[in-house]
Motif scaffolding. Structure first.
Motif, PDB file in Angstrom:
ATOM      1  N   TYR A  29       0.824  -1.214   0.000  1.00 11.53           N
ATOM      2  CA  TYR A  29       0.000   0.000   0.000  1.00 11.53           C
ATOM      3  C   TYR A  29       0.855   1.259   0.000  1.00 11.53           C
ATOM      4  O   TYR A  29       0.345   2.358  -0.091  1.00 11.53           O
ATOM      5  CB  TYR A  29      -0.934   0.018   1.218  1.00 11.53           C
ATOM      6  CG  TYR A  29      -2.127  -0.892   1.047  1.00 11.53           C
ATOM      7  CD1 TYR A  29      -3.190  -0.520   0.230  1.00 11.53           C
ATOM      8  CD2 TYR A  29      -2.190  -2.122   1.690  1.00 11.53           C
ATOM      9  CE1 TYR A  29      -4.290  -1.346   0.071  1.00 11.53           C
ATOM     10  CE2 TYR A  29      -3.287  -2.954   1.540  1.00 11.53           C
ATOM     11  CZ  TYR A  29      -4.332  -2.561   0.725  1.00 11.53           C
ATOM     12  OH  TYR A  29      -5.421  -3.379   0.564  1.00 11.53           O
TER      13      TYR A  29
ATOM     14  N   VAL B 249       2.064  -6.344   2.079  1.00 11.86           N
ATOM     15  CA  VAL B 249       1.028  -6.986   2.902  1.00 11.86           C
ATOM     16  C   VAL B 249       0.664  -8.355   2.314  1.00 11.86           C
ATOM     17  O   VAL B 249       0.098  -9.189   2.993  1.00 11.86           O
ATOM     18  CB  VAL B 249      -0.235  -6.106   3.055  1.00 11.86           C
ATOM     19  CG1 VAL B 249       0.104  -4.837   3.807  1.00 11.86           C
ATOM     20  CG2 VAL B 249      -0.869  -5.781   1.731  1.00 11.86           C
TER      21      VAL B 249
ATOM     22  N   PRO C 251      -6.664 -14.442  10.415  1.00 11.98           N
ATOM     23  CA  PRO C 251      -6.994 -13.393  11.377  1.00 11.98           C
ATOM     24  C   PRO C 251      -7.120 -12.038  10.694  1.00 11.98           C
ATOM     25  O   PRO C 251      -6.632 -11.847   9.573  1.00 11.98           O
ATOM     26  CB  PRO C 251      -5.815 -13.408  12.355  1.00 11.98           C
ATOM     27  CG  PRO C 251      -4.706 -14.093  11.628  1.00 11.98           C
ATOM     28  CD  PRO C 251      -5.329 -15.012  10.631  1.00 11.98           C
ATOM     29  N   SER C 252      -7.756 -11.122  11.357  1.00 10.54           N
ATOM     30  CA  SER C 252      -7.935  -9.779  10.821  1.00 10.54           C
ATOM     31  C   SER C 252      -6.580  -9.168  10.453  1.00 10.54           C
ATOM     32  O   SER C 252      -5.616  -9.291  11.197  1.00 10.54           O
ATOM     33  CB  SER C 252      -8.635  -8.939  11.901  1.00 10.54           C
ATOM     34  OG  SER C 252      -8.813  -7.657  11.414  1.00 10.54           O
ATOM     35  N   GLY C 253      -6.507  -8.564   9.287  1.00 13.44           N
ATOM     36  CA  GLY C 253      -5.280  -7.898   8.867  1.00 13.44           C
ATOM     37  C   GLY C 253      -4.283  -8.789   8.154  1.00 13.44           C
ATOM     38  O   GLY C 253      -3.187  -8.347   7.808  1.00 13.44           O
ATOM     39  N   CYS C 254      -4.647 -10.049   7.865  1.00 14.43           N
ATOM     40  CA  CYS C 254      -3.671 -10.961   7.252  1.00 14.43           C
ATOM     41  C   CYS C 254      -3.603 -10.792   5.736  1.00 14.43           C
ATOM     42  O   CYS C 254      -2.750 -11.379   5.086  1.00 14.43           O
ATOM     43  CB  CYS C 254      -3.988 -12.411   7.604  1.00 14.43           C
ATOM     44  SG  CYS C 254      -5.484 -13.032   6.829  1.00 14.43           S
ATOM     45  N   GLY C 255      -4.522 -10.005   5.165  1.00 17.29           N
ATOM     46  CA  GLY C 255      -4.426  -9.734   3.734  1.00 17.29           C
ATOM     47  C   GLY C 255      -5.514 -10.369   2.884  1.00 17.29           C
ATOM     48  O   GLY C 255      -5.433 -10.365   1.652  1.00 17.29           O
ATOM     49  N   LYS C 256      -6.553 -10.879   3.510  1.00 15.92           N
ATOM     50  CA  LYS C 256      -7.627 -11.547   2.769  1.00 15.92           C
ATOM     51  C   LYS C 256      -8.311 -10.592   1.790  1.00 15.92           C
ATOM     52  O   LYS C 256      -8.459 -10.884   0.609  1.00 15.92           O
ATOM     53  CB  LYS C 256      -8.691 -12.109   3.735  1.00 15.92           C
ATOM     54  CG  LYS C 256      -8.142 -13.014   4.807  1.00 15.92           C
ATOM     55  CD  LYS C 256      -9.236 -13.535   5.724  1.00 15.92           C
ATOM     56  CE  LYS C 256      -9.902 -12.492   6.609  1.00 15.92           C
ATOM     57  NZ  LYS C 256      -9.034 -11.872   7.610  1.00 15.92           N
ATOM     58  N   SER C 257      -8.755  -9.435   2.316  1.00 13.10           N
ATOM     59  CA  SER C 257      -9.465  -8.483   1.451  1.00 13.10           C
ATOM     60  C   SER C 257      -8.534  -7.923   0.388  1.00 13.10           C
ATOM     61  O   SER C 257      -8.938  -7.733  -0.764  1.00 13.10           O
ATOM     62  CB  SER C 257     -10.041  -7.332   2.284  1.00 13.10           C
ATOM     63  OG  SER C 257     -10.976  -7.822   3.213  1.00 13.10           O
ATOM     64  N   THR C 258      -7.299  -7.685   0.766  1.00 14.20           N
ATOM     65  CA  THR C 258      -6.324  -7.165  -0.194  1.00 14.20           C
ATOM     66  C   THR C 258      -6.179  -8.114  -1.379  1.00 14.20           C
ATOM     67  O   THR C 258      -6.231  -7.699  -2.542  1.00 14.20           O
ATOM     68  CB  THR C 258      -4.964  -6.971   0.505  1.00 14.20           C
ATOM     69  OG1 THR C 258      -5.131  -6.042   1.574  1.00 14.20           O
ATOM     70  CG2 THR C 258      -3.911  -6.456  -0.458  1.00 14.20           C
TER      71      THR C 258
HETATM   72  P1  ADP Z   1      -8.005  -8.686   6.158  1.00 17.18           P
HETATM   73  O1  ADP Z   1      -9.028  -8.521   5.097  1.00 17.18           O
HETATM   74  O2  ADP Z   1      -7.385 -10.041   6.177  1.00 17.18           O
HETATM   75  O3  ADP Z   1      -8.505  -8.304   7.504  1.00 17.18           O
HETATM   76  P2  ADP Z   1      -6.630  -6.545   4.750  1.00 17.18           P
HETATM   77  O4  ADP Z   1      -6.356  -7.148   3.425  1.00 17.18           O
HETATM   78  O5  ADP Z   1      -7.766  -5.591   4.849  1.00 17.18           O
HETATM   79  O6  ADP Z   1      -6.771  -7.706   5.857  1.00 17.18           O
HETATM   80  O7  ADP Z   1      -5.337  -5.797   5.267  1.00 17.18           O
HETATM   81  C1  ADP Z   1      -4.033  -6.366   5.186  1.00 17.18           C
HETATM   82  C2  ADP Z   1      -3.030  -5.335   5.691  1.00 17.18           C
HETATM   83  O8  ADP Z   1      -3.008  -4.218   4.827  1.00 17.18           O
HETATM   84  C3  ADP Z   1      -3.335  -4.793   7.077  1.00 17.18           C
HETATM   85  O9  ADP Z   1      -2.127  -4.621   7.756  1.00 17.18           O
HETATM   86  C4  ADP Z   1      -4.005  -3.475   6.786  1.00 17.18           C
HETATM   87  O10 ADP Z   1      -3.768  -2.573   7.838  1.00 17.18           O
HETATM   88  C5  ADP Z   1      -3.319  -3.027   5.513  1.00 17.18           C
HETATM   89  N1  ADP Z   1      -4.222  -2.207   4.676  1.00 17.18           N
HETATM   90  C6  ADP Z   1      -5.435  -2.591   4.206  1.00 17.18           C
HETATM   91  N2  ADP Z   1      -5.978  -1.626   3.431  1.00 17.18           N
HETATM   92  C7  ADP Z   1      -5.093  -0.609   3.426  1.00 17.18           C
HETATM   93  C8  ADP Z   1      -5.084   0.698   2.807  1.00 17.18           C
HETATM   94  N3  ADP Z   1      -6.094   1.108   2.026  1.00 17.18           N
HETATM   95  N4  ADP Z   1      -4.004   1.477   3.031  1.00 17.18           N
HETATM   96  C9  ADP Z   1      -2.973   1.048   3.792  1.00 17.18           C
HETATM   97  N5  ADP Z   1      -2.916  -0.153   4.390  1.00 17.18           N
HETATM   98  C10 ADP Z   1      -3.970  -0.977   4.221  1.00 17.18           C
END
Ligand code: ADP
Ligand code: MG
Length: 373
Positions: A13, A20, A39-46
């Motif tokens: 990002y 990430v 777990p939350s923050g592991c990169g699933k949504s990314t």
């Molecule tokens: P999950 O969906 O598994 O909870 P995310 O994919 O949302 O995790 O996030 C993975 C990592 O990327 C986290 O550390 C989060 O803080 C970071 N992150 C997510 N979206 C952004 C963004 N738009 N800008 C900066 N960092 C981000």
């Protein structure tokens, strides 16, 4: 429908190379229900946003069948990027927004109208999907006249009528109460199977993953820890993180010394001593005289009267579950939990528990990797 191939994908990002997602490679079969779990923050949504085309990875490749959706070569060179609206995907999030001033039918028809699909075809698709989702009686209502579960079903229907080749769901059931979640979970899985649509489902909930997935991809800190069928991950976790993430209550972990006794390797946990199973003898050899972590799931103990490998425990407390009991016990100074499926709870304060030798999980205490086959 399409297969999805991801090769060496890294995502950042910021421009400072803090990734990430790191070198993620993954093959999702045509028609597969794949769950990104972690777990939350592991990169699933990314990872999902990259597949949807909402995000550019720093490097790597994504293909739907043979068609390149995203390609970013070394140092960001030779980019290819198909925009999201040309990927024929449908997404549903936890925060789905229905159009409040439109009826359910209009909500579900909207995307198709903008694609100039003939009205008869739109009606056919909406009616078909409404029947699948059991929302036919709601078609003329407005979203405000629906319950949370009904609204979620409309959101799913609105996505599915578009006949996407890939269906992406990001924690879509998070807003529903537990009972409704179970029901929608079951229906969603049934519809996915009937339509045969390649699906990626993001959740941090191991129960959702276990019940719905053909394949679970378990992520931690942007890395795949293990992928496979729910049974593979549950019965054969590749490391301690996977073992602990799947299963509730969590697997019990005991630190044990590995010792030789009469040519046989035994696991000495201080307050107990059990013979390592035959199948683990070879892989344990290198650990003789050292420590390993022994994992035993709560349901893999048997209550016995005697036994060479029985573990003496003190009962701390008992929780009835209806069809079983959770017995919290002390083994020396360590607390463990046992799932006991007997008719009545044991009355004694001291019990003997024998772990199922075929279900012992052994991990290296430093790398946390699985040791036994
Ligand atoms: P999950 O969906 O598994 O909870 P995310 O994919 O949302 O995790 O996030 C993975 C990592 O990327 C986290 O550390 C989060 O803080 C970071 N992150 C997510 N979206 C952004 C963004 N738009 N800008 C900066 N960092 C981000
Ligand atoms: Mg997320």
């Amino acid at each position: 429908m399409a297969s999805i191939t991801i090769r060496d994908m890294s995502v950042s990002y910021n421009k400072k190379k803090t990734y990430v997602i790191k070198d993620l490679s993954l093959d999702i079969k045509d028609g597969e229900f794949c769950v990104f779990l972690g777990p939350s923050g592991c990169g699933k949504s990314t990872a999902m946003h990259c597949i949807a085309g909402l995000l550019h990875p720093a490097s790597g490749e994504i293909r739907f069948d043979d068609e390149v959706m995203t390609f970013v070569g070394d140092k960001g060179k030779n980019k290819t990027f198909v925009p999201p609206q040309e990927r024929n995907i449908a997404m549903v999030f936890q925060e789905y927004a229905l159009y409040p001033n439109m009826s359910v039918r209009e909500n579900m028809s909207f995307a198709l109208k903008t694609k100039k699909i003939p009205k008869a075809e739109i009606d056919r698709r909406v009616d078909y999907m409404a029947e699948m989702l059991s929302i036919e009686p709601l078609l003329e209502r407005r979203p405000a006249e629906l319950s949370g579960g009904q609204r979620q079903r409309v959101a799913l229907g609105r996505a599915l009528v578009r006949d996407p080749q890939v269906f992406l769901l990001d924690e879509p059931l998070g807003n529903l109460d537990a009972k409704l979640r179970e029901q929608v979970r079951y229906e969603l899985k049934k519809i996915q199977e009937q339509l045969g649509i390649t699906t990626i489902y993001v959740t941090h909930d191991q129960t959702e993953a276990m019940t719905m997935a053909d394949r679970i991809v378990l992520l931690k800190d942007g890395l795949i820890m293990q992928q496979g069928s729910p049974n593979e991950l549950y019965n054969h976790p590749a490391d301690e993180f996977v073992a602990s993430f799947l299963g509730t209550p969590q697997i019990n972990i005991f630190s044990c010394d590995v010792r030789q006794e009469n040519g046989w390797l035994v696991l000495d946990g201080g307050a107990f001593r059990i013979r390592a199973p035959q199948s683990a003898q070879a892989s344990l050899k290198a650990y003789a005289g050292r420590k390993v972590n022994l994992g035993i799931r709560p349901s893999d103990f048997e209550l016995v009267q005697e036994g060479a490998d029985a573990i003496p425990v003190q009962v701390d407390s008992i929780e009835p579950l209806g069809d079983a009991y959770l017995i919290y016990v002390r083994i020396g100074r360590k607390v463990a939990v046992v799932k006991y499926a007997g008719e009545t709870a044991p009355a004694e304060k001291e019990l003997l528990l024998e772990p199922n030798p075929a279900k012992l999980h052994l991990f290296d205490p430093d790398t946390r990797k699985r040791i036994n086959d």
